[in-house]
Enzyme design. Structure first.
Site, mmCIF file in Angstrom:
data_model
loop_
_atom_site.group_PDB
_atom_site.id
_atom_site.type_symbol
_atom_site.label_atom_id
_atom_site.label_comp_id
_atom_site.label_asym_id
_atom_site.label_seq_id
_atom_site.Cartn_x
_atom_site.Cartn_y
_atom_site.Cartn_z
ATOM 1 N N ASN A 209 0.842 -1.151 0.155
ATOM 2 C CA ASN A 209 0.126 0.089 0.070
ATOM 3 C C ASN A 209 0.773 1.445 -0.130
ATOM 4 O OD1 ASN A 209 0.625 0.812 2.933
ATOM 5 N ND2 ASN A 209 -0.201 -1.324 3.175
ATOM 6 N N LYS A 339 -14.114 1.420 14.754
ATOM 7 C CA LYS A 339 -13.025 0.505 14.657
ATOM 8 C C LYS A 339 -12.502 0.464 15.973
ATOM 9 C CE LYS A 339 -11.353 0.703 9.875
ATOM 10 N NZ LYS A 339 -10.318 1.510 8.939
HETATM 11 N N1 CTP Z 1 -4.193 -3.438 11.962
HETATM 12 C C1 CTP Z 1 -3.692 -4.373 12.377
HETATM 13 N N2 CTP Z 1 -3.845 -5.629 11.593
HETATM 14 C C2 CTP Z 1 -4.325 -5.754 10.487
HETATM 15 C C3 CTP Z 1 -5.180 -4.614 9.934
HETATM 16 C C4 CTP Z 1 -4.869 -3.386 10.691
HETATM 17 O O1 CTP Z 1 -2.927 -4.314 13.256
HETATM 18 N N3 CTP Z 1 -4.297 -6.941 9.925
HETATM 19 C C5 CTP Z 1 -4.389 -1.941 12.347
HETATM 20 C C6 CTP Z 1 -3.692 -0.750 11.750
HETATM 21 O O2 CTP Z 1 -2.315 -1.004 12.220
HETATM 22 C C7 CTP Z 1 -4.259 0.331 12.488
HETATM 23 C C8 CTP Z 1 -5.740 -0.177 12.556
HETATM 24 O O3 CTP Z 1 -5.683 -1.726 12.554
HETATM 25 O O4 CTP Z 1 -3.849 0.700 13.514
HETATM 26 C C9 CTP Z 1 -6.771 0.245 11.624
HETATM 27 O O5 CTP Z 1 -6.642 -0.384 10.254
HETATM 28 P P1 CTP Z 1 -7.499 -0.491 8.993
HETATM 29 O O6 CTP Z 1 -7.025 -1.117 8.221
HETATM 30 O O7 CTP Z 1 -7.894 1.008 8.821
HETATM 31 O O8 CTP Z 1 -8.753 -1.169 9.697
HETATM 32 P P2 CTP Z 1 -9.519 -2.384 9.440
HETATM 33 O O9 CTP Z 1 -10.252 -3.085 10.415
HETATM 34 O O10 CTP Z 1 -8.439 -3.179 8.717
HETATM 35 O O11 CTP Z 1 -10.820 -1.712 8.551
HETATM 36 P P3 CTP Z 1 -10.702 -1.496 6.896
HETATM 37 O O12 CTP Z 1 -9.821 -2.135 6.088
HETATM 38 O O13 CTP Z 1 -12.234 -2.090 6.626
HETATM 39 O O14 CTP Z 1 -10.961 0.042 6.709
#
Ligand code: CTP
Length: 405
Positions: A209, A339
């Site tokens: 990403n 979240k």
């Molecule tokens: N995060 C994590 N492990 C993952 C995905 C996310 O620890 N597999 C953590 C990120 O480091 C961040 C938070 O979760 O602190 C939010 O991540 P995000 O990707 O925005 O949230 P998601 O729950 O994955 O929601 P979405 O992808 O649906 O936006």
């Protein structure tokens, strides 16, 4: 306030060189030990005798002058320094530091010292906005050089714009802040995750990403400044770890998961600034995937990665502070709040990555801090280090460590 602190002031050749005299004078009034290094061009703008009188020490100009301060003078000075401030820093000086040139006393000291470095850029506003100067500033920031200003206003060349050196009191305040900030997080262990994970498809390709890692690295720097033993679990980035921070390099979400879980029991603070890939290819091919010679589609099967933050939220013990990040493109507060509740964390930093001045690769960010009790703090556009310092203040408050007035 700066009693006995050994501070080097570098002066380069710009009209603002005269203001360096006031920087030196103010530092001396705060009882710092000040050593001045000037470039030859700087000596055309202000006399070394002025700086010698104000600092109370000989001024260093010539790499080959008779040493007065140890046999290899520039190394001796570089070793004793507790801070190096270059004010004014010309466009030429910034370019030299950015590429690591060492062709005079000052640039040699910059390479030879482990002390923190501040630069106060000063130049014509067109030179300041020249893409190459801006690129150099980005490179310096990536190496944890602290950049003060520049300010905007009337310029010596008769125009108006940004590029004026910040005022001496602003420069001195930055340094005072650095030396006098109470190390409230001393004795605390912190883990920060940063960067975007890479999920291999085959030996030459991966899914990732746009995360640059800058926000996470700035947080590690701010935690370290506040006295915390800081570990940076970092996905691949172009950045160097801030001085004093231990970096644990990882590539995939699974590696990040293992590195964080192993260290979590000893952690007081965990900040998950990394952009973790939610999915990875179900299998990574052993050899490079070749085109099959037809025009048919290629389908990759993706499987979910563990949600590290949610797992930490489940395992968290009382007293451990857990902070998550939400990078969103719409319905910022609503998504981030949802979240935060789902992942059971103590605080969420939410940013809309589509806003100019926020998000991936930008040196600045515009964020809101969200708390489970509904409290919300909206910050203005700040540098990522300033955002990180505000975040550290919130964490100190959560741990009951606020400075008593
Ligand atoms: N995060 C994590 N492990 C993952 C995905 C996310 O620890 N597999 C953590 C990120 O480091 C961040 C938070 O979760 O602190 C939010 O991540 P995000 O990707 O925005 O949230 P998601 O729950 O994955 O929601 P979405 O992808 O649906 O936006």
């Amino acid at each position: 306030m700066l009693e006995g602190k050994r501070i080097l002031i570098g002066i380069t050749g710009g009209i603002a060189a005269y203001k360096a005299a006031e920087v030196v004078s103010r530092l001396r009034k705060l009882r710092a030990e000040v050593h001045v290094i000037m470039t030859e061009s700087a000596a055309r703008f202000i006399s070394p005798v002025t700086l010698q009188s104000l600092s109370g020490n000989p001024v260093h100009l010539d790499l080959y002058a008779e040493p007065r301060f140890g046999t290899v003078e520039h190394i001796a000075l570089a070793d004793l320094a507790e801070a190096l401030i270059i004010a004014p820093a010309t466009a030429n000086c910034l370019a030299k530091i950015a590429v690591g040139l060492a062709d005079d006393f000052l640039s040699t000291i910059v390479l030879a010292t482990k002390a923190p470095l501040w630069v106060a850029p000063a130049m014509n506003h067109v030179m300041y906005h020249n893409p190459v100067t801006q690129e150099n500033l980005v490179r310096l920031r990536e190496r944890c050089v602290r950049i003060i200003g520049p300010a905007a206003g009337f310029q010596a060349c008769g125009t108006e714009g940004d590029g004026r050196m910040s005022e001496p009191e602003v420069i001195v305040d930055e340094v005072v802040r650095y030396f006098t900030r109470p190390a409230l997080l001393k004795g605390k262990n912190a883990i920060v995750t940063a960067g975007g994970t890479q999920e291999p498809i085959d030996p030459v390709r991966y899914l990732t990403n746009r995360s640059s890692g800058r926000m996470g690295y700035a947080i590690a720097e701010a935690l370290q400044e506040a006295g915390a033993e800081t570990i940076l679990v970092s996905a691949p980035t172009a950045l160097s770890a801030p001085p004093g921070v231990e970096r644990v390099p990882v590539t995939t979400a699974l590696e990040m998961y293992a590195a964080v879980m192993e260290r979590f029991p000893d952690a007081d603070i965990v900040i998950k600034a990394a952009a973790v890939a939610d999915y990875r290819p179900a299998t990574a091919a052993d050899h490079k995937i070749k085109k099959d010679g037809t025009d048919s589609n290629l389908t990759l099967e993706l499987v979910p990665n563990p949600d590290i933050l949610a797992e930490l939220g489940r395992k968290k013990k009382p007293g451990q502070v857990l902070v998550g990040f939400a990078a969103e493109t719409e319905h910022l507060i609503q998504h981030a709040t949802e979240k935060m509740r789902r992942k059971k964390v103590d605080m969420f930093v939410a940013n809309d990555v589509t806003k100019p001045g926020a998000g991936f690769g930008s040196p600045t960010n515009i964020v809101s801090f969200l708390f489970p009790d509904g409290r919300r703090v909206d910050l203005p556009q700040l540098t990522k280090l300033e955002v990180a310092r505000r975040l550290v203040l919130e964490i100190e408050a959560m741990l009951g460590l606020e400075v008593k007035e």
